[in-house]
Scaffold this motif. Structure first.
Motif, PDB file in Angstrom:
ATOM      1  N   PHE A   1       0.831  -1.199   0.000  1.00 50.93           N
ATOM      2  CA  PHE A   1       0.000   0.000   0.000  1.00 50.93           C
ATOM      3  C   PHE A   1       0.867   1.252   0.000  1.00 50.93           C
ATOM      4  N   LEU A   2       1.913   1.256   0.825  1.00 52.66           N
ATOM      5  CA  LEU A   2       2.774   2.438   0.917  1.00 52.66           C
ATOM      6  C   LEU A   2       3.545   2.687  -0.380  1.00 52.66           C
ATOM      7  N   ARG A   3       3.879   1.619  -1.122  1.00 53.64           N
ATOM      8  CA  ARG A   3       4.502   1.814  -2.438  1.00 53.64           C
ATOM      9  C   ARG A   3       3.537   2.510  -3.386  1.00 53.64           C
ATOM     10  N   GLN A   4       2.256   2.090  -3.353  1.00 54.04           N
ATOM     11  CA  GLN A   4       1.246   2.748  -4.189  1.00 54.04           C
ATOM     12  C   GLN A   4       1.082   4.212  -3.785  1.00 54.04           C
ATOM     13  N   LEU A   5       1.046   4.457  -2.471  1.00 55.83           N
ATOM     14  CA  LEU A   5       0.906   5.825  -1.981  1.00 55.83           C
ATOM     15  C   LEU A   5       2.113   6.667  -2.389  1.00 55.83           C
ATOM     16  N   ALA A   6       3.304   6.080  -2.307  1.00 53.40           N
ATOM     17  CA  ALA A   6       4.526   6.795  -2.694  1.00 53.40           C
ATOM     18  C   ALA A   6       4.466   7.197  -4.159  1.00 53.40           C
ATOM     19  N   GLU A   7       4.040   6.270  -5.011  1.00 49.98           N
ATOM     20  CA  GLU A   7       3.943   6.574  -6.445  1.00 49.98           C
ATOM     21  C   GLU A   7       2.903   7.657  -6.701  1.00 49.98           C
ATOM     22  N   PHE A   8       1.752   7.554  -6.024  1.00 48.65           N
ATOM     23  CA  PHE A   8       0.680   8.532  -6.193  1.00 48.65           C
ATOM     24  C   PHE A   8       1.134   9.921  -5.743  1.00 48.65           C
ATOM     25  N   ASN A   9       1.773   9.998  -4.568  1.00 43.61           N
ATOM     26  CA  ASN A   9       2.247  11.290  -4.070  1.00 43.61           C
ATOM     27  C   ASN A   9       3.340  11.870  -4.959  1.00 43.61           C
ATOM     28  N   GLY A  10       4.169  11.004  -5.536  1.00 45.22           N
ATOM     29  CA  GLY A  10       5.171  11.466  -6.487  1.00 45.22           C
ATOM     30  C   GLY A  10       4.529  12.103  -7.706  1.00 45.22           C
TER      31      GLY A  10
END
Length: 197
Positions: free
Chosen positions: A178-187
Motif C-alpha cells: 500500500f505504501l509503495r502505491q501511496l509513494a507513487e501517487f504522491n510522487g
C-alpha cells in the motif's frame, strides 16, 4: 562486548525509551538498564543524555538522508522514490515521525539542531534536482522550491503520523504494498504541481 556494540546498544535503547515516553521523563538509568550496560557508558560515549538523544536522532535519520543523496546523484528517479524511501524508513521506526514532530513543533528534547542540519542537507540536494527537472537555476531560497519542500514534507509525514486512524477507516493495514502505491501517487501529485509553478 566491543566499544561499537556498547554504543549501538545505547542508541537502540535510547530510541525505544524516547519513542515511548517524553524526553524529560526518560532517565539515563533507564536507558543504561535497557541496554544492559553501566550508566557511566552514556557519558563515556555521548557526553550526556542530550548527546545520546542527538546521536539517536542522527543515526535514525542518516540512512534515509544517505539514500536520498544516492538518488540525487543518479538521474534515474522520480519523486515517488523519495516517498518510498521515507515510508520504508518510518515503517522500521513507526513512532519516529511523532518524535520528529515533538522535536520540531513542541521543542521537546535537544534534537532540533540535528534535524535542521539533516533537513538542510536534503534541502540543498532537492533544490539542485529541482533545477535539473525544470531546466532552470532554482536556488534553495526560491519560493518555488519552498512550496515543493513543504508539500513533500506534508505528504511524507502526515500518512505516517495518522496511520492508525487511516488503517481503521480503510479497514486495512497500510503495509509495504500500500505504501509503495501511496509513494507513487504522491510522487505524481508533486510532479503535476511542478508543471503549474
Amino acid at each position: 562486548m566491543s566499544e561499537s556494540d556498547v554504543a549501538n546498544r545505547l542508541i537502540d535503547a535510547a530510541r525505544e525509551c524516547f519513542l515511548n515516553d517524553d524526553y524529560h521523563r526518560v532517565t539515563t538509568r533507564q536507558i543504561a538498564a535497557k541496554a544492559g550496560v553501566a550508566v557511566s557508558m552514556i557519558r563515556y560515549y555521548f557526553g550526556s543524555k542530550d548527546g545520546l538523544y542527538e546521536d539517536m536522532i542522527r543515526q535514525t535519520l542518516l540512512p534515509l538522508i544517505d539514500a536520498v543523496d544516492q538518488l540525487s546523484l543518479n538521474g534515474d528517479w522520480d519523486f515517488g522514490d523519495f516517498f518510498e524511501l521515507y515510508y520504508a524508513a518510518m515503517q522500521r521506526n513507526p513512532k519516529f515521525p511523532a518524535l520528529v514532530l515533538k522535536v520540531m513543533a513542541l521543542n521537546e528534547g535537544p534534537g532540533k539542531n540535528v534535524i535542521r542540519q539533516l533537513l538542510e542537507r536534503g534541502r540543498q540536494r532537492g533544490s539542485y534536482r529541482l533545477a535539473e527537472i525544470q531546466g532552470e537555476n532554482i536556488q534553495p531560497d526560491d519560493p518555488k522550491y519552498d512550496l515543493l519542500r513543504i508539500a513533500f514534507v506534508s505528504l511524507a509525514m502526515f500518512p505516517m503520523l495518522a496511520k492508525p486512524v487511516f488503517e481503521e477507516q480503510m479497514g486495512q493495514v497500510m503495509g509495504p504494498a500500500f505504501l509503495r502505491q501511496l509513494a507513487e501517487f504522491n510522487g505524481q501529485i508533486l510532479k503535476s504541481g511542478l508543471q503549474n509553478l
